[in-house]
Design an enzyme around this catalytic site. Structure first.
Site, short mmCIF file in Angstrom:
data_model
loop_
_atom_site.label_atom_id
_atom_site.label_comp_id
_atom_site.label_asym_id
_atom_site.label_seq_id
_atom_site.Cartn_x
_atom_site.Cartn_y
_atom_site.Cartn_z
N TYR A 198 0.87 -1.19 0.00
CA TYR A 198 0.00 0.00 0.00
C TYR A 198 0.90 1.23 0.00
O TYR A 198 0.79 2.12 0.84
CB TYR A 198 -0.93 0.00 1.21
CG TYR A 198 -1.71 -1.28 1.42
CD1 TYR A 198 -2.89 -1.51 0.72
CD2 TYR A 198 -1.26 -2.25 2.31
CE1 TYR A 198 -3.61 -2.69 0.93
CE2 TYR A 198 -1.97 -3.43 2.51
CZ TYR A 198 -3.14 -3.65 1.82
OH TYR A 198 -3.85 -4.81 2.01
N GLU B 78 1.09 -0.82 -4.99
CA GLU B 78 0.01 0.15 -4.81
C GLU B 78 -1.14 -0.18 -5.75
O GLU B 78 -0.92 -0.50 -6.92
CB GLU B 78 0.52 1.57 -5.09
CG GLU B 78 -0.54 2.64 -5.15
CD GLU B 78 -1.42 2.73 -3.91
OE1 GLU B 78 -2.64 2.89 -4.05
OE2 GLU B 78 -0.87 2.62 -2.78
N ASP C 127 1.22 -0.31 5.20
CA ASP C 127 0.51 0.94 5.47
C ASP C 127 -0.85 0.90 4.78
O ASP C 127 -1.09 1.61 3.80
CB ASP C 127 1.34 2.14 4.98
CG ASP C 127 0.70 3.48 5.33
OD1 ASP C 127 -0.20 3.51 6.19
OD2 ASP C 127 1.12 4.49 4.74
N CYS D 93 -3.80 4.30 10.67
CA CYS D 93 -4.50 5.51 11.07
C CYS D 93 -5.80 5.19 11.79
O CYS D 93 -6.59 6.10 12.07
CB CYS D 93 -4.79 6.39 9.84
SG CYS D 93 -5.86 5.60 8.62
#
Length: 471
Positions: free
Chosen positions: A333, A357, A400, A427
């Site tokens: 990612y 990605e 990530d 996050c």
């Protein structure tokens, strides 16, 4: 308690209900838990321990829980402060007959208490979803979240002072806005279609506020995205047109902006970007590298987040002996290559970095950003597919994922790949804790953990963890 009612000019049929509640513990998502006659109520804009009057914003009789906003504080916490932004202040907004804008839901709380509340959320998620009771290196579950100091390794490149870490304002280099029916810049209320006009964005950098987007006539536009890199490179304003908006109207809006600002249209569903003036991308800088980021492509929004996160990841991997010249690593990612570039520096020409990605535009950016690093292999596609097609023995993996986390299938693939270590950037505390639980069920350990307050005055935080096989 007896519910009290109060008329509201925006409600045509029935008056909304207000309750007096004792605010309980903080919960994931930016609210606290309270109870009324056995029913759970998620309360925004309160602080644990307060007695408040709330307005119910979502209170169906058949609902498992209700939602509410604080409209009056009867017994205040010592950590309550005056909100820095009137449109986001629940007390002021409801006094004027409308809900507050979202995006600054912790603005009524001192910064120190914000961090303890975020620490409590992260600790609760780790305990409940991953059965983590003790942290490595004697870390305190109740004091996990670190303040991010202004400045950093790239501060010398900045053309304006760094954000004020003492107030937690001025850190956003990117911001997203809606447009009112009258064509004015606005923001949505939380979980609502209601748009409130705004004339400042205190969390954003001065470069964004200097654009004075609120002075524009935005008729024909549904959304506005703006990026103003902290290295001083050219800002980009993205306009999402309403159906049927004519090119002449778009050109008229672009003409209202300064000449040194790039302007483009974008489709929020496809991510497609079309030039109106200047570039369709911005140039970001971090860890000694420049990065092209097209359109609304992902980039960390706190001006010091890129350097902070790169530093935390490389420190974990270097100190553990997992990252050195000749190492084989993966960046999953990977976005535009924020972590890929410093990983390539660390492994040198004798090592290799696989960068994966899924977003086509962002993957193209990564190719441009890493074209001078022959040890980097850029792959566009889903992480699951690429890992199946390109199996190899990794020394380390940087993970990530988006807010939803990696998920059990990806975690299982990573474990099967047998890396010596995984640096996990997250996050979202809930998806992070869930994935840590999956790793632990497979015999892996949480060997390192840092959490950063990269989003002051909101409930969000960023976590970096080191996961290793074995106890």
């Amino acid at each position: 308690m007896n519910p009290q009612t109060q008329s509201h000019p925006a409600t045509a049929t029935a008056a909304p209900t207000e309750l007096v509640l004792d605010v309980g513990p903080v919960a994931h998502g930016g609210h606290c838990v309270a109870r009324h006659e056995g029913r759970v109520i998620f309360v925004r804009h309160g602080i644990p321990g307060e007695k408040v009057r709330v307005r119910l914003t979502d209170a169906g009789e058949s609902a498992k829980f209700w939602r509410a906003d604080v409209v009056e504080v009867l017994e205040a916490s010592p950590d309550r402060v005056e909100h820095f932004w009137r449109p986001a202040d629940s007390l002021r907004a409801w006094a004027h007959g409308h809900p507050p804008v979202g995006g600054a839901e912790f603005g009524h709380i001192s910064l120190a208490r914000q961090r303890t509340l975020k620490s409590a959320v992260l600790a609760e998620q780790l305990q409940r979803l991953a059965a983590v009771e003790r942290l490595p290196d004697g870390l305190d579950l109740g004091n996990l979240v670190e303040a991010v100091e202004a400045g950093g390794p790239d501060s010398s490149q900045e053309t304006e002072p760094t954000y004020d870490a003492g107030t937690g304002l001025g850190w956003r280099t990117r911001a997203s806005f809606s447009v009112t029916p009258g064509g004015k810049l606005g923001m949505h209320a939380h979980r609502s279609d209601h748009i409130i006009a705004v004339r400042e964005m205190p969390l954003a950098t001065e470069r964004i506020n200097r654009l004075r987007l609120w002075d524009l006539d935005l008729t024909g536009i549904e959304r506005v995205e703006v990026a103003a890199p902290s290295n001083g490179s050219r800002p980009l304003v993205l306009l999402a047109p309403a159906p049927g908006t004519k090119p002449k109207r778009l050109s008229a809006i672009a003409a209202q902006l300064p000449d040194d600002v790039s302007v483009a249209t974008f489709d929020p569903l496809t991510g497609e970007v079309a030039q109106l003036r200047g570039r369709t991308w911005v140039q970001e800088s971090a860890a000694g590298h420049d990065y092209r980021v097209t359109g609304a492509g992902f980039w960390q929004i706190h001006r010091d987040a890129p350097g902070t996160l790169v530093g935390a990841i490389t420190e974990f991997l270097h100190n553990g002996g997992f990252l050195a010249p000749g190492s084989v690593v993966a960046d999953l990612y990977a976005g535009a290559g924020l972590f890929t570039a410093p990983l390539a520096d660390a492994v040198g020409e004798t090592g290799s970095v696989l960068s994966v990605e899924g977003a086509p535009g962002t993957s193209r950016d990564a190719r441009k950003n890493l074209h001078g690093a022959p040890q980097v292999e850029i792959e566009h596609g889903r992480v699951e597919r690429v890992l199946r097609q390109k199996p190899r023995n990794f020394d380390a993996i940087v993970l990530d994922p988006p807010r939803a986390g990696a998920g059990k299938p990806v975690v299982s693939q990573l474990i099967a790949a047998g890396p010596r270590a995984i640096a996990y950037v997250s996050c979202d505390p809930a998806s992070f804790a869930r994935d840590v639980g999956y790793f632990q069920q497979a015999g892996w350990s949480l060997a390192g953990l840092r959490a950063f307050d990269l989003y002051p005055h909101t409930h969000h935080l960023e976590t970096v963890a080191l996961l290793t096989p074995g106890p």
